[in-house]
Design an enzyme around this catalytic site. Structure first.
Site, PDB file in Angstrom:
ATOM      1  N   SER A 135      -1.558   1.979   4.628  1.00 44.26           N
ATOM      2  CA  SER A 135      -2.263   1.563   5.468  1.00 44.26           C
ATOM      3  C   SER A 135      -3.607   0.521   6.176  1.00 44.26           C
ATOM      4  O   SER A 135      -3.275  -0.297   5.323  1.00 44.26           O
ATOM      5  CB  SER A 135      -2.398   2.354   6.874  1.00 44.26           C
ATOM      6  N   ASP A 190       8.822   3.073   7.625  1.00 46.76           N
ATOM      7  CA  ASP A 190       7.344   2.885   8.084  1.00 46.76           C
ATOM      8  C   ASP A 190       7.311   3.377   9.127  1.00 46.76           C
ATOM      9  O   ASP A 190       5.947   3.031   9.734  1.00 46.76           O
ATOM     10  CB  ASP A 190       6.410   1.920   7.101  1.00 46.76           C
ATOM     11  N   HIS A 217       5.492   6.610   7.743  1.00 42.75           N
ATOM     12  CA  HIS A 217       4.471   6.339   7.743  1.00 42.75           C
ATOM     13  C   HIS A 217       3.792   7.248   6.856  1.00 42.75           C
ATOM     14  O   HIS A 217       3.961   8.246   7.798  1.00 42.75           O
ATOM     15  CB  HIS A 217       4.123   5.327   9.071  1.00 42.75           C
TER      16      HIS A 217
END
Length: 559
Positions: A212, A337, A456
């Site tokens: 991320s 995600d 995610h």
């Protein structure tokens, strides 16, 4: 006879633990350090060092400076504090300004290790929060490097870097240039390069990895000219410098809002006033992140992020790929995600039984295509709804919403970054993946729809070997998957090729080339058909060429 056997076994076992090697006291540039040795079985152990300072306590809005060092032996057995940040509800702060520390895991067999590959981890958290110093929540320490180190026979290092206002506030000029958190990361990389030989690491074989905002950080580090020669390879999981949330194009707006919040003037006295403001007050003074809505998606509100400062990043990220030409790069995306974000932005999404209005999906897409106006929105909506037919089901509508979030926030910018890396590469190799393992939260009696894939941050548990450390929470398939990811990741760190190294892999992962655009589909059930080409190329084309301009090159920050 049985007794004799027991005694003999006891002797053998105690020999095993006694003869597993350990580094003992290590000499570094700052002084002597001692960690803790953890026996892991017959002739295997890992030395763990927690809380080693890699820079001095940083001044407010200043680059990190070298640590003055210490006398005697530093006992590196406790994690340092996280960098000062707000809690998740944005109601209070915790952590410390004195947070530039790192942790090291060194695996040993019968003999003390030497010349091991080194992997440096950067945590995610939107550049606002995060830490790799001890438990993330409850008692679960997600970023323990122990499983990766032991299974892959690599050294794992995790580092702290400043986040939020103290890490990334910027005036967009030399007053407050910004990128302090990126300079912290760079200082940690340089420290590892200078000192890791004393821990049995090879300074000429360092791999960065992160997820991320951490994946975007890795990407920024590969693009900066300041890291020339300091590391050889890099892994970006679900984040690159080109992501629309990763670079702030209008930092002035944010710094003036912060100044007003803390009672500083916004004229030429602003910088001096901000520098003398209490750091806790500054940390709380960022523009609040509102509950997301289809018109104002949450992740677009991340505005304390890196900037093109003319120093760490001399130019826009897309123009800096020549700096990564000799770096091996492995990057990828989780197939859903966007789910975490889309399900926050569309209010009725959270409840499985509730319907979501098509109108909400359109509003979300309109927010993401704002740069290109009504025309861009129309083209994009036609593309995303092209398979709907006249009566799309709720599942179809919801999956399209997730696709829109995934594509815009992650998949398209990540594919663009992979493509640019390959196009600019000299000796550097390029590898692309998509993780498609179904979410553990998906299913009939679970909170998510049964079609939800890898959400995610779902990759983290597998990369860090959680299915091995907390076996009850997982099934055998998850242990298989975790084994695959640790094998690919550590082989890549060792040789620059995920297929070659100490660990067997289920499928040969082909290099990504501009001609074939191959990628590996990673999940628990892998075989020859796990290799794909041109990942969602129709939608990559939509966002990068068909919509008149690349949205993340011209994105002005959310108004």
């Amino acid at each position: 006879a049985m007794e004799k056997l027991k005694i003999l076994l006891g002797v053998i076992l105690s020999l095993g633990t006694a003869s597993a090697a350990s580094l003992g006291v290590v000499q570094t540039e700052g002084g002597s350090i001692q960690g803790r040795n953890i026996p892991l079985g017959l002739f295997r152990s890992v030395d763990v060092f927690k809380g080693i300072p890699f820079a001095a306590k940083p001044g407010t809005f200043e680059k990190p400076k070298p640590h003055p060092g210490w006398d005697g032996i530093l006992k590196a057995t406790k994690f340092a504090s996280r960098c000062l940040q707000t809690n998740m509800l944005q109601t209070s702060t915790f952590g410390s300004e004195d947070c530039l520390y790192l942790n090291i895991w060194v695996p040993h067999g019968r003999h003390v290790s030497s010349n091991l590959p080194v992997m440096i981890w950067f945590y995610g958290g939107g550049f606002m929060v995060g830490g790799s110093m001890g438990p993330n929540f409850l008692n679960n320490y997600l970023y323990s490097g122990q499983e990766i180190a032991d299974r892959g026979d690599v050294i794992v290092v995790s580092v702290g870097y400043r986040v939020g206002t103290l890490g990334f506030l910027s005036t967009g000029d030399s007053g407050l240039p910004g990128n302090y958190g990126l300079w912290d990361q760079h200082a940690a990389i340089a420290w590892v390069h200078r000192n890791i030989r004393s821990f049995g690491g090879d300074p000429d074989n360092i791999t960065l990895f992160g997820e991320s905002a951490g994946g975007a950080s890795v990407s920024f580090q590969t693009l900066s000219p300041h890291n020339k020669g300091l590391f050889k390879r890099a892994i970006s999981q679900s984040g690159v410098a080109l992501c629309p949330w990763a670079l702030n194009r209008n930092p002035r707006k944010v710094v003036e809002e912060v100044a007003v919040n803390v009672g500083c003037p916004t004229d030429d006295r602003m910088v001096a006033c901000l520098k003398s403001t209490d750091t806790g007050t500054l940390t709380m003074a960022f523009p609040r992140i509102q509950q997301g809505s289809p018109d104002y998606p949450g992740v677009i509100q991340l505005n304390l992020t890196p900037v093109a400062d003319g120093d760490f990043l001399p130019d826009q990220p897309a123009n800096l790929y020549h700096n990564a030409a000799d770096i091996d790069y492995l990057a990828g995306v989780n197939d859903m995600d966007g789910h975490l974000f889309t399900s926050q932005d569309i209010p009725s999404f959270k409840n499985k039984t509730k319907e979501i209005p098509v109108e909400d999906v359109k509003r979300l897409l309109a927010a993401y295509t704002k740069e290109t106006g009504q025309a861009g929105f129309k083209v994009a909506f036609a593309e995303y709804s092209s398979t709907w037919g006249s009566k799309p089901s709720q599942d179809t509508i919801k999956r399209t919403a997730v696709d829109i979030g995934t594509d815009y926030l992650f998949l398209v910018p990540i594919q663009t970054a992979i493509y640019l890396h390959a196009a600019n590469a000299r000796s550097g190799r390029t590898y692309s993946y998509m993780l498609s393992e179904p979410s553990l939260m998906a299913g009939p009696d679970k909170p998510y729809h049964d079609w939800v894939g890898a959400d995610h941050a779902d990759d983290l548990q597998f990369v860090f070997g959680k299915p091995f450390t907390t076996p009850k929470a997982y099934g055998d398939r998850h242990r298989d998957l975790s084994g695959y990811m640790i094998a690919y990741w550590t082989n890549f760190a060792r040789t620059g090729d995920p297929n070659r190294g100490n660990l067997k892999v289920p499928v040969a992962w082909p290099e990504f080339t501009s001609a074939g655009e191959q990628f590996l589909d990673i999940n628990a059930k892998m075989n020859e058909s796990s290799i794909g080409q041109e990942l969602r190329s129709r939608f990559v084309r939509l966002w990068t060429s068909i919509l008149p301009s690349l949205p993340w090159y011209h994105a002005t920050n959310a108004q």
